[in-house]
Design an enzyme around this catalytic site. Structure first.
Site, PDB file in Angstrom:
ATOM      1  N   SER A  39       0.801  -1.362  -0.009  1.00 52.64           N
ATOM      2  CA  SER A  39       0.053   0.025  -0.195  1.00 52.64           C
ATOM      3  C   SER A  39       0.799   1.272  -0.115  1.00 52.64           C
ATOM      4  O   SER A  39       1.924   1.314   0.384  1.00 52.64           O
ATOM      5  CB  SER A  39      -1.009  -0.115   1.258  1.00 52.64           C
TER       6      SER A  39
ATOM      7  N   TYR B 291      -2.738  -0.124   9.863  1.00 57.52           N
ATOM      8  CA  TYR B 291      -2.677  -0.944   8.631  1.00 57.52           C
ATOM      9  C   TYR B 291      -1.523  -0.600   7.717  1.00 57.52           C
ATOM     10  O   TYR B 291      -0.804  -1.633   7.037  1.00 57.52           O
ATOM     11  CB  TYR B 291      -3.969  -0.057   7.829  1.00 57.52           C
TER      12      TYR B 291
END
Length: 344
Positions: free
Chosen positions: A144, A169
């Protein structure tokens, strides 16, 4: 090839399965269909691939697509299931794996951190172990852009320091990259991590800005504009993303040198769009002005993202060429049709 795509009921996973099937591959889709957002959308994506909801609801029972009976099947399964996942690998004999399954969302990681550990860390370790024990030729996995944290160097390059994530995350995605490096080094497994930048398009996630803005404007509700609109994102259209992923999946990996067994790439649109310009595109396509609630930046968010994708262009001739005006229109056309909405 026979390819396992995890997260197959998700936004990117569904589109990737569709493309790989068009290219003639056999695909097994895996997803646990969790309730992070409306599961009906996930089941409807699977329906596009020929998997009926009542068939997909049962855990650990692979079902064959009616649309692609010889080339697509689906299994509802948790990545962290240390009994079921190895059995699936042992039965199906995959050539390659694309791991897109993960607990998504920066903000949700502040509320439910355990879900990120289970799926993104334990689940990813389970994938790595299965790839190791079943001689998978190539593991491609989702990282990501959030790993860049508060990086101030623009555009973001893979070589930049990513040791300071600002959300759990992001920390799990950085951990995935480190775990993949270890397995590539120790067990000679080719792994490629893809740092996805803001992906949007038809069948997109309801927690993403594109969806949230459109839904609010259509329903005469205010949109939440964080950091008072002073945000920029590398918005990347879904077709460009899955085309790039498929090019990597289709590469012959047998000839890779040991030094090339572990690779990381940014995958984005190669430019940055101002949030207010993005909102304006939505307004123009809906023919309706948004009510804007201007708010401070959220914890875990960054002000600007911009992917340098030169390496992906050089190695795979990656061509992200969908203009944001075209991409926004495509999403809105899908949204209005899927939800049976009209704009007044």
């Amino acid at each position: 090839m026979k390819i396992l795509v995890t997260g197959a009921a998700g936004f990117i996973g569904y589109h990737l399965c569709e493309l790989l099937l068009k290219q003639g591959h056999k695909v097994v889709g895996l997803d646990n269909i969790n309730d992070y957002y409306d599961v009906s959308l996930k089941y409807d994506r699977l329906k596009q691939l020929g998997i009926a909801r009542e068939k997909a609801e049962v855990f650990n029972k692979p079902v064959v697509s009616s649309l692609h009976p010889d080339s697509f099947s689906f299994v509802r399964m948790n990545l962290e299931d240390r009994n079921a996942l190895p059995l699936l690998f042992g039965t199906e004999h995959f050539d390659k794996v694309c791991n897109l399954a993960a607990q998504a969302g920066v903000r949700y990681s502040l509320e439910n951190p355990e879900a990120y550990v289970d799926s993104n860390l334990v689940g990813f370790l389970n994938i790595l172990e299965c790839c190791r024990n079943h001689k998978i030729k190539h593991l491609v996995y989702a990282s990501s852009s959030s790993v860049y944290g508060l990086n101030k160097e623009i555009p973001f390059k893979v070589e930049h320091n990513v040791d300071n994530p600002i959300s759990l995350y992001a920390a799990t995605k950085k951990s995935n990259e480190l775990m993949a490096h270890t397995y590539s080094h120790l067990f000679d497994i080719p792994t490629t991590g893809l740092r996805f930048f803001t992906v949007y398009g038809p069948w997109g996630r309801p927690d993403m800005a594109m969806f949230l803005f459109t839904e609010a404007i259509v329903n005469d509700k205010p949109i939440k504009v964080f950091n008072y609109g002073k945000m920029e994102r590398d918005f990347t259209y879904i077709d460009d993303i899955v085309e790039g992923v498929a090019r990597i999946m289709n590469q012959e990996t047998a000839s890779l040198a040991q030094a090339d067994k572990y690779r990381l790439y940014n995958i984005g649109n190669n430019n940055s769009v101002k949030l207010m310009d993005f909102i304006q595109q939505i307004e123009q396509n809906l023919g309706k002005e948004a009510q804007k609630e201007m708010l401070p930046i959220q914890p875990g968010d960054v002000e600007k993202t911009w992917a340098n994708v030169d390496d992906l262009i050089a190695d795979y001739d990656y061509q992200p060429n969908t203009d944001v005006s075209i991409g926004v229109k495509s999403f809105i056309d899908w949204y209005l049709d899927y939800y049976g909405k009209t704009v007044s």
